[in-house]
Design an enzyme around this catalytic site. Sequence first.
Site: not given
Length: 341
Positions: A200, A220, A241-243
């Site tokens: 990540q 991240c 969550a990511h993005n």
Amino acid sequence: MTAHAPLTARALADRFALTVHGDPDVAVVGVATLTAAGPDRLAFLSNPRYRPQLAHTAAGIVVLREADAEGFTGTALIARDPYVAYAKIAALFAPRADAPAGVHPSAVVHATASVDPTASVGPLTTIGARSVISAGATVGPGCTIGEDCVVGEGARLVARVSLVKRVRLGKRVTVHPGAVLGADGFGLAMEAGRWLNVPQLGGVVVGDDSDIGANTTIDCGALEDTVIEEDVRLDNLIQVAHNVHIGAHTAIAGCVGIAGSTRIGRYCMLAGKVGVAGHLEICDKVVVHAMTMVSASITEPGEYSSGIPAQPTREWRKNAVRIRQLDSLARRIGARAKGDE
């Protein structure tokens, strides 16, 4: 509530552009509910269901709409939106103590980190390599700031906040205890029957004036950053969550889970325990009611719901059986309709 310096109805009206009905020299030293307020407290009436309490309140001042002031014999401050006016007034009675500037002796600051002389770094805090604590920022006790993080001007980390890596907080951001920003997102690949962690490599960006609740987590990004735009309000115990990208002025209540790479628009509201699947888009000005599962993109502003309200167990069991029968029922109806053609 602890008493503060008295403020008169006249002073409050002048400060917040309100209109006084009644005695402008009535003074209050705090705020309370309509039922609990005494003569030295200010209360407000916003929700019509509490209108009957107005006749019996002992509050020295009540903030309300002009329509609700009719027949009220006490002192009132007339506001277009009583709840907004109350929020501004209540802030006068809840001043935040300024943390002392400087770095506590028990804090550990990496040699390559930068702490502005006007910032406050509390006890047992660690600040990692190349991180920046900007002017007027407060990093409370027990916080962990990892590598390559930025805490913006006037931002406040209350206590035990973790900025794991590559987290950039804007100006006046508040992060409450236990929040974790910048931990690895849930990126996995399967190889020969075993999981492989996908690196990540992105960060987290939080816009100015946002508020992050206690024990909320913001992962991240996998490659690009996870983005929280300005003036976003996240309640406690939320998973981002990511993005994920959350638009400005959106408010999200507790226990919401947002899966990866979903985009949520501006001026949205998500109520408690909403679940949002990954790789979706929710447009601006959407309200999602509690316990709703969002499994497809929402392209039109409005209100959306899917939770089933509680009901007696016997009724629920009957309805659950009927839900399982819906497919066969639909097939029979379809077949009968074709036969009648």
